[in-house]
Structures are given as C-alpha cells and as structure tokens.
Design a protein around this motif. Sequence first.
Motif, PDB file in Angstrom:
ATOM      1  N   UNK A 114      -4.082  13.811  27.954  1.00 40.41           N
ATOM      2  CA  UNK A 114      -3.624  15.088  28.036  1.00 40.41           C
ATOM      3  C   UNK A 114      -5.510  15.981  27.712  1.00 40.41           C
ATOM      4  N   UNK A 115      -6.468  16.038  28.986  1.00 41.56           N
ATOM      5  CA  UNK A 115      -7.957  16.051  29.471  1.00 41.56           C
ATOM      6  C   UNK A 115      -8.500  16.648  27.766  1.00 41.56           C
ATOM      7  N   UNK A 116      -9.406  16.515  27.269  1.00 39.94           N
ATOM      8  CA  UNK A 116     -10.421  16.739  26.387  1.00 39.94           C
ATOM      9  C   UNK A 116      -9.889  16.463  25.168  1.00 39.94           C
ATOM     10  N   UNK A 117      -9.269  15.436  24.776  1.00 33.41           N
ATOM     11  CA  UNK A 117      -7.744  14.992  23.294  1.00 33.41           C
ATOM     12  C   UNK A 117      -8.456  13.838  23.233  1.00 33.41           C
ATOM     13  N   UNK A 118      -9.606  12.892  22.691  1.00 34.72           N
ATOM     14  CA  UNK A 118      -9.408  11.349  22.782  1.00 34.72           C
ATOM     15  C   UNK A 118      -8.605  11.153  21.618  1.00 34.72           C
ATOM     16  N   UNK A 119      -8.952   9.403  20.857  1.00 36.66           N
ATOM     17  CA  UNK A 119      -8.570   9.270  19.858  1.00 36.66           C
ATOM     18  C   UNK A 119      -8.786   9.527  18.434  1.00 36.66           C
ATOM     19  N   UNK A 120      -9.756  10.581  18.423  1.00 41.43           N
ATOM     20  CA  UNK A 120     -10.050  10.972  16.716  1.00 41.43           C
ATOM     21  C   UNK A 120      -8.918  12.803  16.773  1.00 41.43           C
ATOM     22  N   UNK A 121      -9.319  12.896  17.446  1.00 41.35           N
ATOM     23  CA  UNK A 121      -8.589  14.016  17.854  1.00 41.35           C
ATOM     24  C   UNK A 121      -7.185  14.149  17.923  1.00 41.35           C
ATOM     25  N   UNK A 122      -6.598  13.657  18.944  1.00 42.16           N
ATOM     26  CA  UNK A 122      -5.498  12.843  18.789  1.00 42.16           C
ATOM     27  C   UNK A 122      -4.792  12.577  17.694  1.00 42.16           C
ATOM     28  N   UNK A 123      -5.789  11.666  16.419  1.00 39.17           N
ATOM     29  CA  UNK A 123      -5.459  11.372  15.028  1.00 39.17           C
ATOM     30  C   UNK A 123      -4.591  12.526  14.531  1.00 39.17           C
ATOM     31  N   UNK A 124      -5.558  13.428  14.893  1.00 36.51           N
ATOM     32  CA  UNK A 124      -6.090  14.450  13.836  1.00 36.51           C
ATOM     33  C   UNK A 124      -4.375  14.882  13.929  1.00 36.51           C
ATOM     34  N   UNK A 125      -4.155  15.631  14.686  1.00 31.32           N
ATOM     35  CA  UNK A 125      -3.042  15.860  15.775  1.00 31.32           C
ATOM     36  C   UNK A 125      -1.330  15.837  14.811  1.00 31.32           C
ATOM     37  N   UNK A 131       2.406  14.857  10.119  1.00 33.05           N
ATOM     38  CA  UNK A 131       1.992  13.538   9.220  1.00 33.05           C
ATOM     39  C   UNK A 131       3.121  12.748   9.100  1.00 33.05           C
ATOM     40  N   UNK A 132       2.259  11.769  10.598  1.00 31.82           N
ATOM     41  CA  UNK A 132       2.450  10.513  10.802  1.00 31.82           C
ATOM     42  C   UNK A 132       1.021   9.743  10.946  1.00 31.82           C
ATOM     43  N   UNK A 133       0.703   8.585  10.041  1.00 31.41           N
ATOM     44  CA  UNK A 133      -0.064   8.026   9.609  1.00 31.41           C
ATOM     45  C   UNK A 133      -1.138   7.632  10.394  1.00 31.41           C
ATOM     46  N   UNK A 134      -1.475   8.222  11.220  1.00 25.76           N
ATOM     47  CA  UNK A 134      -2.790   7.521  11.961  1.00 25.76           C
ATOM     48  C   UNK A 134      -3.919   8.512  11.467  1.00 25.76           C
ATOM     49  N   UNK A 135      -5.351   7.661  11.168  1.00 22.01           N
ATOM     50  CA  UNK A 135      -6.540   7.708  10.995  1.00 22.01           C
ATOM     51  C   UNK A 135      -6.951   9.171  12.114  1.00 22.01           C
ATOM     52  N   UNK A 136      -8.488   9.388  11.800  1.00 22.48           N
ATOM     53  CA  UNK A 136      -9.475  10.293  12.566  1.00 22.48           C
ATOM     54  C   UNK A 136     -11.124   9.763  12.372  1.00 22.48           C
ATOM     55  N   UNK A 176       1.948  11.608   1.707  1.00 20.67           N
ATOM     56  CA  UNK A 176       0.744  12.998   1.917  1.00 20.67           C
ATOM     57  C   UNK A 176      -0.126  12.175   3.237  1.00 20.67           C
ATOM     58  N   UNK A 177      -0.345  12.383   3.939  1.00 23.47           N
ATOM     59  CA  UNK A 177      -1.071  11.778   5.166  1.00 23.47           C
ATOM     60  C   UNK A 177      -2.256  12.923   5.965  1.00 23.47           C
TER      61      UNK A 177
END
Length: 350
Positions: A114-125, A131-136, A176-177
Amino acid sequence: MTNNTFSERLLAWYDQYGRKDLPWQKNATAYHTWLSEVMLQQTQVSTVIPYYQRFIERFPDINALANANVDEVLSLWSGLGYYARGRNLHKAAVQMQQLHNAKVPQDFEALLDLPGIGRSTAGAIMALAYHQPFPILDGNVKRVLARYDAITIWPGEKKAETAMWQRAEQLLPTSRIANYIQAQMDLGATLCTRSRPDCNRCPLQTDCQAYASGEPTLFPVRKAKKQIPLRQTNWFVYINKDRQILLEQRPANGIWGGLWSFPEAETPEFPESHLPIKNTLFASKMPEIKHVFSHFKLTIQPFIFNAEPNHFVAENNQYIWVKIEQALTMGLPAPVKQLIEFLSSTERML
C-alpha cells in the motif's frame, strides 16, 4: 541480560508510566492505528493529536476517506507537513476499499504493497492492531536501541539499519506484543529523549552502554552536517474586487505536491507568457516569508496585484479564481494558508 529481561523491564515500566490515553488508543481499530502511525511519521505526538481528531471526525472509516476528494484530505493535512503522506493515505484507502473490503489488511506483505506504508509502519500496524510479533524501527526506537547498544554508526547507514532491525527482532517478547511496541515508543518519547534523557528513571539504565559511557547524548551518532541551501521565490497574489484570488495547483511531485498555491517565479518579473492576466495593477510588496524544510530554507517574497473580476478563467484545473474565504477550505501549504488568512482578515483590498 536476556531478551526476556529486556522486554519484561520495559513492560513493567510501561504498566506504570506508559501512555494509555492517546486519542487513537481509545476504541482503537486497525484504521485508527494506521492513520495515527502515518501521521506520526517524522512528527511529534503533540502536533499530530489535533490533526488526528479532525481527520477521524471527518473520515470515521476507510470508506469515508476513500470516497473523499483528495483536495479535502489535503486541506485537513495543511500544516502537518510531508504532504505526500496525505496523498498516499488517500490512495491507500482507495486500494483498501477496492482490494480489501474497506479494511486494513492483516497481512504484512499486503500492507507493504500500500502507498505510504514502509516496514516500520507495517510492523506497527501488525503489532498494535493485530498483536502479531513484528518489530518497528521509528525514530524513538532507533534512539533507544542505538543508546542501549552504543552503536557507533549513524543509524541511517544501511549497515547500521540492518543491524538494528535484527536487534529489534531479537528483543521481541513472546506475549503482550502490542504493549511492548508501545512501550518502546513511549520510552523514547518521554525518557530517552534526544537532548535531555532522564537516565535515572529508565528501566534499561543498568546495562545501557550509552549510559555507561557517561555521554548518552552522543548516541545515536549524528550524520555529518551539510550546510542547508537557501532558496528564493516570489509569489504573485492576484486579487479582484469580488475578493477572489488566483491559485495554481502545484505538480504532484516535489514540495507541496498537489496543493494549491500562488503563481510564482524565481524572479520578480513575472513573465506575461506564463499566465494570461491583463490589466493588473501592482498594489503592494508584502514582508518576506521564511519557511524551513528538512533539506533547504525558503524565502518567499509576496507581491499583491489588483485585477479586474472575471477577466481570465482557466480552461483547465491548473488555475482557479476562488473567494478568499473559500480558499481556506482547500489543500494549502502552511505559509499559503497563513497569507490567505491575513487577506481574509483584511477588510480593504490590498
């Protein structure tokens, strides 16, 4: 220290001191998380809050955002900066509506598409909403990790960024991710601040290598400074007796992309061939406006001209005549909006 101890101490601190009453945390949905994370890119929480609240009131869900005109979206973004975020937000909403049943995808790769979503923003979502184990690795988290490990390379370098992503993944807890990711951001925003870190209250102080060095503010290592270039431009503010002004839509790419501004040129002599406006009378030269971008400083010299009503109507959407008050509802760069607000408050024509 084990990874669990790192996360456990951070979570214990969050339970007592973390931020839990931010607007996007109340009745939180994936839409709220996505919107807030995009707004928070390179922007402080205190600045974002009023913009977020206006956005949610006008666009309560993805369908409302996707069905809106992009100019209305940008008008609510005016003053928040980095306007490509607003355009991408609208584009992403349209794609979510068309491809994902007007929902924020629960798949990491789908988010990245999606436009405007990089790795950190995707991880935060993924972490905060699902509540999935993704870092930001936003600015706050980079600062926390750079100090904790006393990383001696500027975080913007590829080698340092790769190492920090690996470190962020290693430190993820098994439960508690969402709270953990929020705790990382909160620690960087409230204690591990850029210039005055409150190390004595930090739950990670005992084995923070930057603290042990005695100079925590030396981390993260700063990028070598380059002299910020200075630029000059001139605005040509045409006003007619009907209190209409002439606005020009800027190209989609570049600064203030897609927003409405005044016709401009780098020299005060505005070429007649550029804009077919005749029978204008120079009225006044206004004080210079200074505006600072991340990569240059801009000095703007506005010139006011009186023009005859309805003597020129653009045949395309590049130029429009619009009432001064109505212009304030359009997507405008902050200095343009400030100048139009001044014109709106001026009873006599300049």
